[in-house]
Enzyme design. Structure first.
Site, PDB file in Angstrom:
ATOM      1  N   HIS A   7      37.675  42.485  37.065  1.00 23.54           N
ATOM      2  CA  HIS A   7      37.391  41.429  37.951  1.00 23.54           C
ATOM      3  C   HIS A   7      36.110  41.593  38.936  1.00 23.54           C
ATOM      4  O   HIS A   7      35.269  40.736  38.893  1.00 23.54           O
ATOM      5  CB  HIS A   7      38.609  41.104  38.970  1.00 23.54           C
TER       6      HIS A   7
ATOM      7  N   ASP B 221      35.478  43.492  46.026  1.00 22.80           N
ATOM      8  CA  ASP B 221      36.242  43.404  44.935  1.00 22.80           C
ATOM      9  C   ASP B 221      37.024  44.317  44.392  1.00 22.80           C
ATOM     10  O   ASP B 221      37.193  45.445  45.016  1.00 22.80           O
ATOM     11  CB  ASP B 221      35.622  42.568  43.874  1.00 22.80           C
TER      12      ASP B 221
ATOM     13  N   SER C 241      37.555  32.254  41.734  1.00 22.58           N
ATOM     14  CA  SER C 241      36.971  33.446  41.987  1.00 22.58           C
ATOM     15  C   SER C 241      35.286  33.326  41.597  1.00 22.58           C
ATOM     16  O   SER C 241      34.500  33.857  42.302  1.00 22.58           O
ATOM     17  CB  SER C 241      37.446  34.716  41.038  1.00 22.58           C
TER      18      SER C 241
END
Length: 509
Positions: free
Chosen positions: A282, A231, A454
């Site tokens: 994120h 990520d 996600s």
């Protein structure tokens, strides 16, 4: 370096950003209608014309592949994208090599020779980077005839303009909408209805209760299992994913490791690695959802709070539209594939269509026994009808999407569904302002909300870690089958929601 973003991407999104534009010499472009764009020609296309061709493919086929594009479309995209072509070579299905191969080395050498002859360069003047594991070479190409010659060369699996990053996937009607592409640094004040407090003073997200995760902790907490997360990295300002990883009830022997494979440079040949630290937010949210400690500081706990964590900062955000992000993800997959301790890989990043070098790397990691979870896609509620995105669309990955807490199965406002989906996770309130699950924030002491496919993917990866920790001798197939058998639609597989919601408590029995 990205300077323009497109369509909300809180998870492995379907929406694409734009990056720094090249200065393109005048190749003599012409006005072309949509039908003409699909025909072979010698015409150099503008970015707008290339994107029109891609839009046409999505409209007519529901998908896009560079394999189907006329040579001049591919060439034009390559020139706009730093004159870069990624070449996958070898026999059909020969994505990688396990050992030194003279045959494959000869094929690679032939590719360089083709470019050298077609471009009028000495072999030493050809600019290229050859992968040491995947049968992939990135090479500079300026001529349309070079593209045509390469396409006619034996043992070429694909040609892709991996530096082209100017596409914006549009909604069915209206203009594209700009967004932050999944990045967020702001914490949030949590509402009391969105968590419960458990010993020693950790917060359990309301979403965990929909999957009986706390009940599963009586039998497994993920100890001994290592999860790899590909990520945007881990925040250097969040000690719960660093020096305080063993806080509270989490075991002292577990470990967290941080690496970086993303290169922050407009030049595809650069080796300026940008480090392991999250600059988006994120990746921190995804890692926390999986493995945040069962702390004593009134902060959210992760699904597998005793598992080990290996984080790779492979991307700048969740959209794999940049060459260095694609290469970063590919390199991270290879690295995690080579680690015998890593059982599970979680990827909440993606792209609307398949990317060759990432696809090859997924196959490499899969070949090494990894259980790979990938997000089905997150975008705006009026674009979530687009298909499951890549790499969740691959058979080697386990695709996950999010749903609301309504009765039955109700697609979350921004989540994608489709036939490739294996599991769903409840991650959004249906009638209460669409609030999502809670997790650690980017900064020390911060909590936050996180949603989309996600967090659904990260949650499922955490549940898989609970199952594998309970049965450490099991294979990937056995773990995946147990997850399926513990889902509430099994043995039926819905065409949009797969086997549905996993009961984590049932899965660890």
């Amino acid at each position: 370096m990205k300077t323009q973003l497109s369509l909300l991407a809180l998870a492995a999104t379907i929406i694409i950003t734009s990056c720094q534009k090249d200065e393109i010499q005048n190749y003599g472009t012409f006005d072309l209608n949509v039908e003409t764009l699909s025909q072979e020609s010698d015409t150099f296309l503008t970015i707008e014309q290339i994107n029109t061709y891609i839009d046409k493919s999505f409209s007519e086929k529901g998908s896009f592949s560079w394999d189907d594009a006329p040579a001049n479309v591919l060439w034009s995209a390559a020139v706009h994208g730093h004159e870069l072509i990624t070449v996958g070579y070898g026999g059909e299905g020969e994505s990688f090599r396990e050992a030194k191969s003279t045959r494959l080395e000869n094929i690679q050498d032939d590719i360089v020779n083709v470019v050298s002859a077609s471009e009028g360069l000495t072999k030493s003047a050809v600019k290229y980077i050859a992968d040491d594991v995947l049968n992939v070479i990135d090479i500079q190409v300026t001529s349309l005839e070079t593209i045509r010659t390469l396409r006619a060369t034996p043992d070429i699996r694909y040609l892709e303009p991996n530096g082209y990053s100017f596409y914006e996937l549009k909604p069915a009607q209206g203009p594209a909408v700009k967004s932050s592409s999944g990045c967020n640094f702001d914490g949030a004040n949590l509402l009391a209805a969105d968590y419960r407090t458990v010993a020693p003073n950790a917060l359990v997200s309301w979403t965990f209760d929909r999957h009986n995760i706390e009940q599963a902790w009586s039998l497994s907490t993920g100890a001994g299992i290592t999860v790899g997360v590909i990520d945007t990295g881990l925040s250097a300002s969040q000690p719960k994913l660093g020096s305080e990883f063993t806080d509270g009830f989490s075991i002292n022997s577990r470990t967290v490791q941080k690496y970086g494979t993303f290169i922050d440079s407009p030049w595809w040949w650069s080796n300026n690695y940008d480090g392991p630290n999250d600059k988006c937010g994120h990746g921190t949210s995804m890692a926390a959802t999986i493995a945040a400690p069962r702390n004593d500081e009134n902060m959210p706990v992760g699904v597998a709070y005793d598992s080990n964590l290996v984080s790779y900062r492979a991307t700048e955000d969740v959209v794999l539209n940049d060459y260095h992000e694609r290469k970063g993800v590919s390199d991270a997959l290879k690295a995690l594939g080579n680690r015998s301790d890593v059982k599970i890989i979680s990827m909440s990043v993606g792209y609307p269509w398949s990317i060759g070098n990432v696809r090859d790397a997924v196959k490499y990691a899969y070949n090494r026994g990894k259980l790979i979870f990938a997000a089905g896609g997150t975008s705006l509620n009026f674009t979530n009808w687009y298909p499951v995105i890549f790499p969740a669309s691959m058979s080697e990955t386990v695709a996950v999407t999010g749903i609301t807490d309504a009765m039955g199965y109700n697609q979350c406002d921004t989540c994608h569904d489709g036939s490739q989906i294996e599991f769903t996770v409840v991650m959004e309130r249906d009638n209460d302002n669409g609030r999502t699950g809670v997790t650690l924030g980017f900064y020390d002491g911060d909590n936050d909300y996180v949603g989309g496919s996600s967090v659904a993917t990260a949650t499922t990866a955490g549940i898989a870690a609970l199952v594998w920790a309970k049965h450490p001798s099991w294979s990937r197939t056995q773990v995946l089958n147990k997850l399926r058998q513990s889902a509430d639609l099994y043995p039926y597989k819905d065409n949009n929601y797969g086997y549905g919601n996993i009961d984590a408590n049932l899965a660890v029995q």
